[in-house]
Design an enzyme around this catalytic site. Structure first.
Site, PDB file in Angstrom:
ATOM      1  CE  LYS A  22      -1.751   1.606   3.982  1.00 49.86           C
ATOM      2  NZ  LYS A  22      -1.454   3.030   4.230  1.00 49.86           N
ATOM      3  CG  ASN A  23       2.274   2.685   3.475  1.00 49.81           C
ATOM      4  OD1 ASN A  23       1.135   3.036   3.157  1.00 49.81           O
ATOM      5  ND2 ASN A  23       2.613   2.399   4.706  1.00 49.81           N
ATOM      6  CB  CYS A 117      -4.346  10.638  11.679  1.00 47.97           C
ATOM      7  SG  CYS A 117      -2.968   9.811  12.408  1.00 47.97           S
ATOM      8  NE  ARG A 122       0.691  10.252  10.259  1.00 54.85           N
ATOM      9  CZ  ARG A 122       0.230   9.284   9.467  1.00 54.85           C
ATOM     10  NH1 ARG A 122      -0.986   8.821   9.638  1.00 54.85           N
ATOM     11  NH2 ARG A 122       0.976   8.822   8.488  1.00 54.85           N
ATOM     12  CG  ASP A 315       2.990   1.348   9.546  1.00 58.94           C
ATOM     13  OD1 ASP A 315       3.286   1.584   8.367  1.00 58.94           O
ATOM     14  OD2 ASP A 315       2.684   2.239  10.353  1.00 58.94           O
ATOM     15  NE  ARG A 407      -7.425   4.499   5.045  1.00 59.83           N
ATOM     16  CZ  ARG A 407      -6.691   5.408   5.675  1.00 59.83           C
ATOM     17  NH1 ARG A 407      -6.982   5.774   6.907  1.00 59.83           N
ATOM     18  NH2 ARG A 407      -5.640   5.953   5.076  1.00 59.83           N
TER      19      ARG A 407
HETATM   20  C1  EPZ Z   1       4.406   6.811   6.366  1.00 55.56           C
HETATM   21  O1  EPZ Z   1       3.658   7.887   6.882  1.00 55.56           O
HETATM   22  C2  EPZ Z   1       3.426   5.658   6.236  1.00 55.56           C
HETATM   23  N1  EPZ Z   1       2.353   6.046   5.327  1.00 55.56           N
HETATM   24  C3  EPZ Z   1       2.848   5.310   7.615  1.00 55.56           C
HETATM   25  O2  EPZ Z   1       2.020   4.159   7.437  1.00 55.56           O
HETATM   26  C4  EPZ Z   1       3.997   4.959   8.551  1.00 55.56           C
HETATM   27  O3  EPZ Z   1       3.479   4.710   9.835  1.00 55.56           O
HETATM   28  C5  EPZ Z   1       5.001   6.133   8.608  1.00 55.56           C
HETATM   29  O4  EPZ Z   1       5.461   6.442   7.275  1.00 55.56           O
HETATM   30  C6  EPZ Z   1       6.216   5.809   9.466  1.00 55.56           C
HETATM   31  O5  EPZ Z   1       6.878   4.686   8.952  1.00 55.56           O
HETATM   32  C7  EPZ Z   1       2.586   6.046   3.998  1.00 55.56           C
HETATM   33  O6  EPZ Z   1       3.683   5.748   3.540  1.00 55.56           O
HETATM   34  C8  EPZ Z   1       1.428   6.405   3.112  1.00 55.56           C
HETATM   35  P1  EPZ Z   1       6.554  10.085   8.356  1.00 55.56           P
HETATM   36  P2  EPZ Z   1       4.294   9.376   6.869  1.00 55.56           P
HETATM   37  O7  EPZ Z   1       6.487  11.372   7.621  1.00 55.56           O
HETATM   38  O8  EPZ Z   1       5.185   9.540   5.705  1.00 55.56           O
HETATM   39  C9  EPZ Z   1       7.453  13.156  11.806  1.00 55.56           C
HETATM   40  C10 EPZ Z   1       0.060   2.871   7.623  1.00 55.56           C
HETATM   41  O9  EPZ Z   1      -0.499   2.364   8.606  1.00 55.56           O
HETATM   42  N2  EPZ Z   1       7.321  14.167  10.751  1.00 55.56           N
HETATM   43  O10 EPZ Z   1       7.591   9.112   7.970  1.00 55.56           O
HETATM   44  O11 EPZ Z   1       3.183  10.347   7.027  1.00 55.56           O
HETATM   45  C11 EPZ Z   1       6.137  12.450  12.102  1.00 55.56           C
HETATM   46  O12 EPZ Z   1       5.400  13.155  13.066  1.00 55.56           O
HETATM   47  C12 EPZ Z   1       0.615   4.282   7.708  1.00 55.56           C
HETATM   48  O13 EPZ Z   1       0.231   2.289   6.517  1.00 55.56           O
HETATM   49  C13 EPZ Z   1       7.613  15.501  11.042  1.00 55.56           C
HETATM   50  O14 EPZ Z   1       7.954  15.845  12.167  1.00 55.56           O
HETATM   51  O15 EPZ Z   1       5.160   9.350   8.190  1.00 55.56           O
HETATM   52  C14 EPZ Z   1       6.598  11.106  12.630  1.00 55.56           C
HETATM   53  O16 EPZ Z   1       6.924  11.214  13.987  1.00 55.56           O
HETATM   54  C15 EPZ Z   1       0.316   4.918   9.063  1.00 55.56           C
HETATM   55  N3  EPZ Z   1       7.504  16.418  10.047  1.00 55.56           N
HETATM   56  C16 EPZ Z   1       7.878  10.839  11.845  1.00 55.56           C
HETATM   57  O17 EPZ Z   1       8.297  12.095  11.321  1.00 55.56           O
HETATM   58  C17 EPZ Z   1       7.154  16.072   8.775  1.00 55.56           C
HETATM   59  O18 EPZ Z   1       7.113  16.964   7.886  1.00 55.56           O
HETATM   60  C18 EPZ Z   1       7.700   9.889  10.683  1.00 55.56           C
HETATM   61  O19 EPZ Z   1       6.616  10.363   9.916  1.00 55.56           O
HETATM   62  C19 EPZ Z   1       6.875  14.718   8.497  1.00 55.56           C
HETATM   63  C20 EPZ Z   1       6.970  13.777   9.494  1.00 55.56           C
END
Ligand code: EPZ
Length: 428
Positions: A22-23, A117, A122, A315, A407
């Protein structure tokens, strides 16, 4: 609204084939905006999130197609609307992945801020920082991110630049993807430091390079992108879903069954397998399959802290908590990526688990058995944990709001049924 009714107590037995990740498929569909030619993904999973992304791309003016076997196509030719409304983005956060391609190809974008969320704020400050470093002018107004490349009306392209994208919780996956996609069509060279190294980022890089991009450093925290004039189409089969694979292995573990997951990449699951081996489970594995052997005793307690790849993935945190609820001792799970990702904890308590929060950690005092009850899903992975718990709880467990699970898991009820689990999808 659908819900699952699960009768616990039967060990899962048999094999299950994982689908496309999915990701990986969601950002790669967004990458279709970078070219006027067709991007085809022959092995896209049949998930509601994929449908949501296709609906968004179609609303933006793309031609999209989804075949019965799941294959999807996207073609961004003609007048493309460089906007993603709040209605689309609030349905699925991954819609934010259209931001980078729009800026790279059209020189402008207006994308709704995704909001939070159920498991955290996030933020997307790194997405904004990265695009600004490449030369886009970013403003935040009325809940939208507006990005403009100066002079784009007269054909100016994104200049390109160098940026560090690390966050306090480590790299950002979709932040890396957005900046990477924009950089492929920049005027010059771009460098991303502190890039996410998740396999899904590597898969996106492979797809972009097959479209004509010039990206090096795949799998490393430093990505170098030489901008090109245009990108072509491609046919790209996405990598298998490592989180789906890990979920089915943990379902086999919690039920004391023997489950073989086929069509996966064992190397993508080193951390979860290591954690389950510490809990006493035994695995066999081949090039594209992993099999967990039955374990009669309760799992041993294991402490887990989620990390960026290749660490233990956030995840799979909820699923591991369900497994540790039955351990013969006390475990501590800490989520360093999303410190509040514990919506599943209260629902597991309803099934009799002994778990308590302590900041970004959960202390799990294992007990010999869980007892069935009605529970409510809250997010994609929490739902999977509740299904796992229901498969081992005494009596009947009903899991409500299963649209969350649809989803990210293709017909999980049918596939668990094929493994011998007593689960049925009903409507309320
Ligand atoms: C991706 O989300 C995945 N989603 C998530 O999977 C997964 O949990 C996450 O990466 C972490 O591995 C998709 O790929 C569609 P991040 P993403 O930006 O990219 C902080 C699922 O269940 N952060 O890597 O949105 C954030 O708060 C979903 O399939 C900032 O501070 O996650 C977090 O603590 C849920 N500023 C960390 O980084 C930013 O601009 C990682 O978030 C962006 C992120």
């Amino acid at each position: 609204m659908d819900y699952f009714s699960i009768s616990g107590g039967d060990p899962l037995r048999g094999s299950v084939r994982v689908r496309g990740a999915k990701n990986a498929v969601l950002p790669i569909l967004a990458a279709g905006l970078l070219s006027e030619e067709t991007l085809r993904i022959p092995n896209a999973p049949k998930l509601s999130d994929v449908k949501t992304m296709l609906t968004l791309l179609e609303a933006m003016g793309c031609r999209v197609q989804r075949d019965d076997d799941g294959a999807v196509e996207v073609e961004a030719k003609g007048d493309i609307i460089w906007e993603a409304t709040w209605d689309h983005v609030r349905q699925m956060r991954a819609s934010i992945c259209v931001l980078g391609p729009l800026v790279g190809r059209f020189g402008r974008a207006k994308v709704s801020l995704p909001g939070g969320c159920v498991f955290g704020v996030r933020p997307i400050d790194m997405h904004i920082k990265g695009l600004a470093a490449l030369g886009a002018k970013i403003t935040l107004e009325e809940g939208f991110i507006e990005a403009v490349v100066p002079g784009h009306e007269s054909g100016a392209r994104l200049p390109g630049g160098e940026v560090f994208l690390g966050t306090p919780a480590g790299p950002t996956v979709t932040g890396t993807m957005n900046v990477l996609m924009a950089a492929t069509l920049a005027e010059g060279r771009s460098v991303i430091h502190g890039a996410a190294c998740e396999p899904e980022v590597g898969d996106l890089i492979k797809c972009l390079n097959s479209m004509g991009a010039r990206i090096s450093g795949e799998g490393s925290p430093t990505l170098i992108i030489e901008g090109v004039e245009r990108l072509g189409g491609a046919t790209h089969a996405v990598i298998p879903d490592r989180i789906e694979a890990g979920t089915y292995l943990m379902a086999g573990a919690i039920t004391g069954g023997r489950v073989r997951v086929e069509g996966c990449v064992p190397g993508h699951l080193s951390a979860p397998i290591d954690a389950m081996e510490s809990a006493g489970y035994v695995f066999e594995m081949g090039e594209d399959w992993i099999e967990i052997a039955p374990r009669r005793e309760r799992p041993r307690p294991v402490d887990v802290t989620t990390q960026p790849y290749p660490g233990f993935p956030t995840d799979l945190q909820a699923q591991m908590m369900a497994l540790m609820a039955l351990a013969d001792g006390t475990s501590v799970i800490t989520d360093r990526i999303y410190p509040d990702r514990y919506m599943h904890l209260a629902e597991l308590l309803r099934l009799g688990a002994h778990i308590r929060r302590q900041g970004s950690s959960a202390i799990i005092e294992g007990i010999p058995s869980l007892s069935g009850a009605p529970v409510t899903a809250s997010d994609l992975r929490a739902s999977a944990a509740l299904v796992m718990a229901g498969l081992v709880a005494k009596g009947t467990t009903t899991v409500h709001r299963v649209y969350h699970i649809d989803r990210g898991y293709q017909r999980i009820d049918e596939r668990i049924g094929e493994l011998g689990g007593r689960i049925s999808r009903l409507s309320e």
